[in-house]
Scaffold this motif. Structure first.
Motif, PDB file in Angstrom:
ATOM      1  N   MET A 183     136.180 -25.809 -22.320  1.00 54.45           N
ATOM      2  CA  MET A 183     136.440 -25.407 -23.693  1.00 54.45           C
ATOM      3  C   MET A 183     137.091 -24.023 -23.699  1.00 54.45           C
ATOM      4  O   MET A 183     136.716 -23.150 -22.931  1.00 54.45           O
ATOM      5  CB  MET A 183     135.138 -25.396 -24.508  1.00 54.45           C
ATOM      6  N   ARG A 184     138.055 -23.856 -24.599  1.00 53.07           N
ATOM      7  CA  ARG A 184     138.749 -22.566 -24.723  1.00 53.07           C
ATOM      8  C   ARG A 184     138.294 -21.892 -26.014  1.00 53.07           C
ATOM      9  O   ARG A 184     138.335 -22.488 -27.089  1.00 53.07           O
ATOM     10  CB  ARG A 184     140.258 -22.777 -24.745  1.00 53.07           C
ATOM     11  N   THR A 185     137.845 -20.649 -25.903  1.00 52.97           N
ATOM     12  CA  THR A 185     137.360 -19.913 -27.062  1.00 52.97           C
ATOM     13  C   THR A 185     138.092 -18.588 -27.176  1.00 52.97           C
ATOM     14  O   THR A 185     138.472 -17.980 -26.170  1.00 52.97           O
ATOM     15  CB  THR A 185     135.847 -19.640 -26.974  1.00 52.97           C
TER      16      THR A 185
ATOM     17  N   ASN B 139     145.706 -24.564 -28.892  1.00 57.58           N
ATOM     18  CA  ASN B 139     145.049 -24.848 -27.613  1.00 57.58           C
ATOM     19  C   ASN B 139     143.624 -24.306 -27.545  1.00 57.58           C
ATOM     20  O   ASN B 139     143.016 -24.312 -26.473  1.00 57.58           O
ATOM     21  CB  ASN B 139     145.862 -24.257 -26.458  1.00 57.58           C
ATOM     22  N   THR B 140     143.100 -23.836 -28.674  1.00 57.83           N
ATOM     23  CA  THR B 140     141.796 -23.180 -28.690  1.00 57.83           C
ATOM     24  C   THR B 140     140.801 -23.991 -29.503  1.00 57.83           C
ATOM     25  O   THR B 140     141.106 -24.447 -30.602  1.00 57.83           O
ATOM     26  CB  THR B 140     141.922 -21.762 -29.291  1.00 57.83           C
ATOM     27  N   ASP B 141     139.604 -24.178 -28.955  1.00 63.38           N
ATOM     28  CA  ASP B 141     138.580 -24.978 -29.622  1.00 63.38           C
ATOM     29  C   ASP B 141     137.838 -24.211 -30.707  1.00 63.38           C
ATOM     30  O   ASP B 141     137.505 -24.772 -31.749  1.00 63.38           O
ATOM     31  CB  ASP B 141     137.572 -25.500 -28.588  1.00 63.38           C
ATOM     32  N   VAL B 142     137.548 -22.933 -30.440  1.00 63.56           N
ATOM     33  CA  VAL B 142     136.753 -22.151 -31.390  1.00 63.56           C
ATOM     34  C   VAL B 142     137.288 -20.728 -31.466  1.00 63.56           C
ATOM     35  O   VAL B 142     137.619 -20.126 -30.434  1.00 63.56           O
ATOM     36  CB  VAL B 142     135.256 -22.092 -30.979  1.00 63.56           C
TER      37      VAL B 142
ATOM     38  N   LEU C 207     129.668 -17.429 -22.200  1.00 68.63           N
ATOM     39  CA  LEU C 207     130.654 -18.509 -22.156  1.00 68.63           C
ATOM     40  C   LEU C 207     131.340 -18.570 -20.800  1.00 68.63           C
ATOM     41  O   LEU C 207     131.579 -19.654 -20.253  1.00 68.63           O
ATOM     42  CB  LEU C 207     131.689 -18.318 -23.266  1.00 68.63           C
TER      43      LEU C 207
ATOM     44  N   HIS D 289     133.565 -21.676 -19.421  1.00 68.58           N
ATOM     45  CA  HIS D 289     134.550 -21.797 -20.485  1.00 68.58           C
ATOM     46  C   HIS D 289     135.673 -20.783 -20.301  1.00 68.58           C
ATOM     47  O   HIS D 289     135.483 -19.719 -19.689  1.00 68.58           O
ATOM     48  CB  HIS D 289     133.900 -21.589 -21.855  1.00 68.58           C
TER      49      HIS D 289
ATOM     50  N   ARG E 223     138.173 -24.785 -35.033  1.00 67.94           N
ATOM     51  CA  ARG E 223     136.908 -24.368 -35.636  1.00 67.94           C
ATOM     52  C   ARG E 223     136.871 -22.854 -35.681  1.00 67.94           C
ATOM     53  O   ARG E 223     137.246 -22.193 -34.710  1.00 67.94           O
ATOM     54  CB  ARG E 223     135.733 -24.910 -34.825  1.00 67.94           C
TER      55      ARG E 223
ATOM     56  N   GLU F 274     134.645 -32.986 -35.048  1.00 68.55           N
ATOM     57  CA  GLU F 274     133.968 -33.127 -33.769  1.00 68.55           C
ATOM     58  C   GLU F 274     133.255 -31.866 -33.334  1.00 68.55           C
ATOM     59  O   GLU F 274     132.383 -31.891 -32.492  1.00 68.55           O
ATOM     60  CB  GLU F 274     134.964 -33.552 -32.679  1.00 68.55           C
ATOM     61  N   ALA F 275     133.638 -30.718 -33.893  1.00 70.36           N
ATOM     62  CA  ALA F 275     133.038 -29.462 -33.471  1.00 70.36           C
ATOM     63  C   ALA F 275     131.952 -28.999 -34.420  1.00 70.36           C
ATOM     64  O   ALA F 275     131.604 -27.845 -34.464  1.00 70.36           O
ATOM     65  CB  ALA F 275     134.118 -28.363 -33.358  1.00 70.36           C
TER      66      ALA F 275
END
Length: 224
Positions: A1-3, A65-68, A19, A24, A93, A216-217
Motif C-alpha cells: 500500500m502507498r500512503t 497511485n496513492t491509497d491513502v 507503516l 508500506h 481515501r 474498498e478502503a
C-alpha cells in the motif's frame, strides 16, 4: 500500500515509522527543505517539498497511485482543507485529523467521513486505566471471520435507531451521539454526524461499503 502524509509532526512521523515497518510505501509532504534533509537520514521514505494544502504540491505525491492521504497536522481547519483538496485530486481515501468535535461534524457534512480524533482515543484509554480496567487492542479480541466497521450517520440515516436496517450478522456495538459514548439501547434516534461502530462478518463488508458509500478502503478492522 502507498500512503502520503502531510507535515512532519510527532503523530505523522510515528505513523510513517509504523507503516514503513509493515512494508508500506510512504511519502511525506513537507514545506521545510532542511527538515526533509534531516528526515531522509532517518526514514526510508519518499519526500515531496512544498505546502501540502496546495493542489500542485499534492499532485506531485501522485494521487492516482496513492491509497491513502493522511492529514495529521495540528490545525483542524488545515487538515479539513487538505482533505478536501486531496479528495478533489483523486486520492482514493483521505484521513484528516480532527480534535474539535464541532469540526468533526463539519467534516462529516463535507463528506470527509474517515476523520480520526486522537485526543478522544487517548482520553478514553487513560480513563479506562484510572478505573482499573485493562485496555485491549481490537486485533486481540476480534478473531476468525469477524470484522469491525465504522460509519458516520448521514441525513438519510437520521431517525429511530431501529430503522437502520443492517445486514445479517451485523450489530451496533456502540456509538458517539452528541459527542458522548453510548450503548445502542441508550439512544432512541440517530442524528447526522453520529459515529457508529459495528461488528459484522467479513462477508457482509461489501454490502456495508456499498450502502454507506465507503468504498474498498472504508474504516474496518478484519481479523487475522
Amino acid at each position: 500500500m502507498r500512503t502520503a502524509l502531510i507535515g512532519s509532526n510527532s503523530l505523522t512521523l510515528s505513523t510513517a515509522e509504523l507503516l514503513l515497518e509493515e512494508g508500506h510505501e510512504v511519502v511525506i509532504i513537507e514545506r521545510d527543505r532542511n527538515r526533509i534533509d534531516v528526515l531522509s537520514e532517518r526514514l526510508d521514505a519518499g519526500f515531496v517539498h512544498g505546502d501540502g494544502t496546495l493542489p500542485d504540491v499534492l499532485r506531485d505525491a501522485e494521487p492516482e497511485n496513492t491509497d491513502v492521504l493522511f492529514c495529521l497536522m495540528e490545525s483542524d481547519q488545515i487538515n479539513i482543507l487538505a482533505g478536501l483538496i486531496g479528495r478533489s485530486l483523486g486520492f482514493a481515501r483521505v484521513v484528516p485529523r480532527v480534535n474539535d468535535p464541532q469540526f468533526q461534524r463539519i467534516a462529516a457534512e463535507l463528506g470527509l467521513e474517515d476523520t480520526i480524533m486522537p485526543n478522544r482515543a487517548v482520553a478514553a484509554h487513560l480513563s479506562q486505566m484510572l478505573s482499573g480496567g485493562k485496555s485491549l487492542e481490537l486485533s486481540s479480541v476480534i478473531r476468525g471471520n469477524a470484522a469491525i466497521f465504522s460509519l458516520i450517520a448521514k441525513a438519510s440515516e437520521k431517525g429511530p435507531i431501529d430503522n437502520l436496517k443492517l445486514p445479517e450478522r451485523t450489530r451496533i456495538v456502540c456509538l458517539y451521539h452528541d459527542e458522548q459514548f453510548y450503548l445502542p439501547r441508550e439512544v432512541k434516534a440517530l442524528k447526522t454526524g453520529d459515529e457508529l461502530i459495528l461488528i459484522t462478518s467479513h462477508q457482509q463488508l461489501p454490502e456495508l461499503e456499498q450502502r454507506f458509500e465507503r468504498g474498498e478502503a472504508g474504516d474496518q478492522l478484519k481479523a487475522d
